[in-house]
Design a protein around this motif. Structure first.
Motif, short mmCIF file in Angstrom:
data_model
loop_
_atom_site.label_atom_id
_atom_site.label_comp_id
_atom_site.label_asym_id
_atom_site.label_seq_id
_atom_site.Cartn_x
_atom_site.Cartn_y
_atom_site.Cartn_z
N GLY A 668 27.07 30.55 76.34
CA GLY A 668 26.50 29.31 77.09
C GLY A 668 26.84 28.27 76.51
N LEU A 669 26.91 28.14 74.97
CA LEU A 669 27.51 26.92 74.46
C LEU A 669 28.77 26.84 74.40
CD1 LEU A 669 25.27 27.08 71.14
CD2 LEU A 669 24.97 25.64 73.06
N ALA A 670 29.46 27.63 74.40
CA ALA A 670 31.14 27.54 74.82
C ALA A 670 31.48 26.93 76.11
CB ALA A 670 31.82 28.70 74.58
N ALA A 671 30.61 27.59 77.16
CA ALA A 671 31.01 27.13 78.41
C ALA A 671 30.27 25.72 78.63
CB ALA A 671 30.21 27.96 79.36
N ALA A 672 29.31 25.36 77.81
CA ALA A 672 28.58 23.91 77.98
C ALA A 672 29.60 22.88 77.36
CB ALA A 672 27.20 24.01 77.50
N VAL A 673 30.26 23.33 76.35
CA VAL A 673 31.00 22.27 75.77
C VAL A 673 32.32 22.01 76.52
CG1 VAL A 673 32.45 22.09 73.67
CG2 VAL A 673 30.33 22.77 73.55
N PHE A 674 32.75 23.14 77.14
CA PHE A 674 34.00 23.12 78.13
C PHE A 674 33.70 22.29 79.34
CE2 PHE A 674 36.46 24.80 81.85
CZ PHE A 674 37.59 24.22 81.29
N PHE A 675 32.61 22.48 80.01
CA PHE A 675 32.01 21.94 81.11
C PHE A 675 31.92 20.20 80.80
CE2 PHE A 675 30.42 26.02 82.85
CZ PHE A 675 31.70 26.20 83.46
N ASP A 676 31.21 20.06 79.84
CA ASP A 676 30.92 18.82 79.48
C ASP A 676 31.83 17.96 79.01
OD1 ASP A 676 27.95 17.16 79.46
OD2 ASP A 676 29.12 16.40 77.81
#
Length: 782
Positions: A668-676
């Protein structure tokens, strides 16, 4: 703020040996404290205000022996194909194994399956319940070894032996996650800075800061209840933000050196500008994480506060230890390989442009198309959120082949799926005239409900006014049918109280998990509103704009939606589950959505502050809006990209963890950083800024007058230093920027733009030329 940090940076630079020794002493002190700590962690949930918690509190008072905190293990036996456990040989073998278990270390009681009705109807499956005198965290190696020995001897006799329960020791998983993240971070830093020294400083300070934070949390377990996941999340976030904050300050320091400042002055100015952004970014992360405590779930509170503490340590390290370490490196931090030097030379001559600058120009030339594609893409990724289901993990999501998963499946086969999640029904008959009649009425009502497999007779406390009833559902603990059954049983309370005066409550692990998931689901939207509201206020103070904070908050919502969509698609739907090692699909862990909202908010504001402050810096110095966007990317894109890559690598490394919660948090955090970072901040933000133009920085006059000037980008500091330097040039004598702090003669007379395009300043420029340049820039601004 900026002036204070400027002084702090120079002081730490001058007193570098003292600062370094103080931090080493702190690390040694918490290390000794952690090694001598007798504290332990817990995974139990306390959810005030829920019916299951009220029932647990009543049981602790009326049935102290039933609510004891000792750990338990369930040992499951299965006979070979075609045999029964009730045969003479198998029964004798199991009886012998149980006798051996009773003599084990820390064992309080071992039930007999043959006399307690713990054998399946087919006679091929049976289990025994082992209870211990101590809690899970206090069970020693001899007790674990005894369980393993019994399992090995049973397997040798031809039986299938598996174990579940909180007393069973988990298999050791991969512990290389942090090393993988650090390795990727090191590569990203070397590529960004082109210098081993510059790349090593963020890693060095981050490791020291994380060590201080994690060992301090270990000490805290001796005084407060802490979740076992608290240290892991603190390590995950502390490592990522510590590297990022150091990265921004070191990058600014190198820019100041290129501008011709002496190392001490460069350290002060770097801390006064980038350090201000670090303080603000760190505060947003800490506020979001500490805000998790308002949810009322003890596990979530401990995870949030522990992680907030780790971020606070990372900020302190960046503001004190980092400038001190810069004092040991001096100008050597500027050394770079030949390829990197050639690349910078090309950029300075205008013969080459950084990829970030080219990307910013592409986005600002095609803002509508880029914005439409980005928003549509994130919206599509968020679609799976509509089927989000929340639950707490049990042995059904353990890795197939593990002893816990085998025990769970074996019991389901022998006794039914609901056997792994029995419901504990409590009948409080203090106000009833006939407690036994009230309990019998409750049993009869429960038996008539659908999805009920077994209802056992009531057991009373010593005073005879509180009854305990065990009800076994037909469905699995995490199924919707079991949730409906819990609701149906609770709905009987009104009629039971009307008829008998007694109250009925449902608790147990399954009911508690349902209540926790329900409470977190209800808190999701209000918490999201609090976080978004906080974002709007903080960004309004920082950027002195209304549209920029609004754009940042909407971008944050897009990031959260897409992130939760990816988590649901992988962990609940099973998409790409084999790629990241998800063995079994299941509902999303209840605490994950709110935890992700808090963490993603902080990370999103990090990138917003570091990127957009440079745009505002250029705009207030006279640049046109679109040009300010491109210049902001020129200064910050490479550093923000490196920071995002580092965070993604650190978080993605936790996908190797065996714990489902940690694995899902990592994804979740890895995806969140990528998207944001890459979609929202570096694509949607410049597109929106280009479309808004001057309107992006508009602020009503009345609001401008009443708002405090936060000065995150250090504009007031630059003005003060420029004015003092100009005064020194006119007087022909050095001027002190603050008490005891002088501005070196070699310092750049005007610090506008904070680092420029990376070209070295000409320190031999005549005084009159410097004053004219100052006048021109102030005129453009006004």
């Amino acid at each position: 703020m900026a002036t204070f940090l400027y002084r702090l940076g120079r002081l730490a630079f001058r007193r570098r040996r003292v600062v370094l020794m103080l931090w080493i002493a702190v690390l040694a002190a918490v290390g000794i404290g952690a090694m001598s700590s007798t504290g332990s962690t817990t995974d139990s949930f306390t959810v005030p205000g829920t019916q299951s918690q009220q029932a647990i509190d009543l049981l602790e008072k009326e049935f102290p022996q039933a609510s004891a905190s000792g750990a338990s293990a369930r040992v499951v036996f299965e006979a070979p194909a075609g045999q029964k456990l009730t045969s003479t040989a198998n029964k004798a073998e199991i009886t012998s194994l149980l006798a051996e278990l009773r003599t084990g270390s820390q064992v309080a009681n071992v039930s007999d399956p043959f006399t307690g009705g713990l054998v399946s109807e087919s006679g091929s499956i049976a289990y025994t319940q082992v209870t211990y005198k101590v809690a899970k965290s206090d069970i020693g190696a001899p007790a674990h070894d005894a369980l393993k020995k019994v399992a090995a001897e049973g397997e040798k006799a031809g039986l299938t032996v598996s174990m579940g329960g909180d007393a069973v020791q988990d298999e050791a998983g991969s512990k290389a996650t942090e090393l993988i993240g650090l390795a990727v971070a090191a590569v990203a830093l070397v590529i960004t800075f082109g210098s081993l020294i510059a790349a090593g400083l963020p890693l060095l300070t981050a490791v020291l800061g994380v060590g201080v934070a994690v060992m301090s949390i270990t000490i805290a377990t001796a005084f407060v209840d802490m979740s076992s996941a608290s240290s892991t999340l603190a390590l995950m976030l502390g490592l990522a933000v510590a590297i990022d904050y150091a990265l921004f300050i070191v990058s600014r320091y190198r820019n100041e050196i290129r501008e011709g400042h002496e190392p001490e002055e460069a350290a002060g100015r770097a801390l006064g500008t980038a350090g201000s952004a670090v303080v603000f970014a760190g505060l947003t992360v800490m506020i979001a994480l500490a805000g998790l405590s308002v949810i009322g779930v003890r596990m979530l509170t401990s995870m949030g506060l522990a992680s907030a503490f780790a971020v606070a340590v990372a900020v302190l390290i960046a503001l004190t230890l980092l400038p001190a370490v810069l004092g040991f490196t001096g100008r050597r931090i500027m050394k770079a390989p030949l390829l990197t030097r050639r690349m910078h030379a090309l950029e300075e001559r205008g013969e080459g442009e950084a990829m970030g600058v080219r990307w910013a120009r592409f986005v600002t030339r095609n803002p509508v198309k880029v914005l439409a594609v980005s928003v549509l893409g994130l919206g599509l990724l968020a679609i799976p959120v509509t089927s989000l289901r929340l639950a707490l993990p049990d042995d059904s999501v353990q890795t197939p082949g593990s002893t816990q998963r085998i025990a769970y499946d074996t019991l389901s086969k022998g006794f039914g799926p609901g056997f792994n999640g029995p419901l504990t029904v409590v009948v409080d008959a203090h106000d009833s005239k006939d407690a036994k009649s009230a309990a019998a009425d409750a049993v009869a009502r429960i038996k008539t409900l659908p999805d009920v497999a077994v209802v056992r007779d009531a057991v009373f406390n010593q005073s005879g006014d509180v009854a305990l009833i065990s009800a076994v559902p037909k469905s699995a603990p995490s199924s919707q049918a079991t949730k409906d059954l819990v609701t149906d049983i609770r709905d009987q309370n009104g009629r039971l109280h009307q008829d008998t005066g007694a109250d009925l409550m449902v608790t147990g692990t399954t009911a508690l998990n349902i209540d926790v998931s329900s409470k977190l689901s209800q808190a999701l939207i209000p918490y999201l509103g609090i976080v978004v509201g906080l974002a709007l206020i903080l960004l309004l103070l920082v950027f002195r704009s209304i549209l920029v904070p609004l754009k940042a908050a909407l971008g944050f919502l897009l990031s959260v939606g897409a992130t939760l969509g990816v988590v649901v698609a992988v962990f609940q739907w099973g998409w790409l589950k084999d790629v990241i090692g998800v063995e079994e699909t299941a509902p999303i862990v209840s605490v994950l959505p709110i935890l992700l909202i808090g963490v993603v908010f902080g990370l999103a504001m990090d990138y917003e502050v570091f990127l957009v402050t440079r745009m505002r810096e250029e705009y207030v110095h006279g640049a046109e809006p679109t040009h300010a966007v491109v210049q902001g990317f020129r200064h910050s894109a490479r550093v923000v990209t490196a920071a995002a890559v580092i965070m993604i690598s650190v978080f993605a490394g936790f996908l190797l963890d065996d714990v489902a919660l940690i694995k899902s948090i990592g994804l979740g955090l890895a995806a969140a950083v990528f998207f944001d970072a890459f979609v929202v901040r570096m694509t949607i933000v410049p597109a929106v800024m280009a479309l808004l133009g001057h309107r992006a920085w508009a602020l009503p006059g009345w609001l401008d007058r009443i708002m405090p000037n936060v000065d995150v980008e250090g504009e007031n500091l630059r003005r003060a230093l420029a004015a003092e330097r100009a005064g020194a040039d006119q007087a022909g004598a050095p001027v002190h920027a603050d008490a005891g702090t002088s501005v070196p003669p070699s310092a750049d007379p005007v610090l506008v733009g904070g680092g420029g395009d990376g070209a070295s300043a000409d320190t031999t420029e005549p005084k009159s030329s410097a004053l004219r340049e100052l006048g021109k820039r102030l005129t453009r601004k006004n």
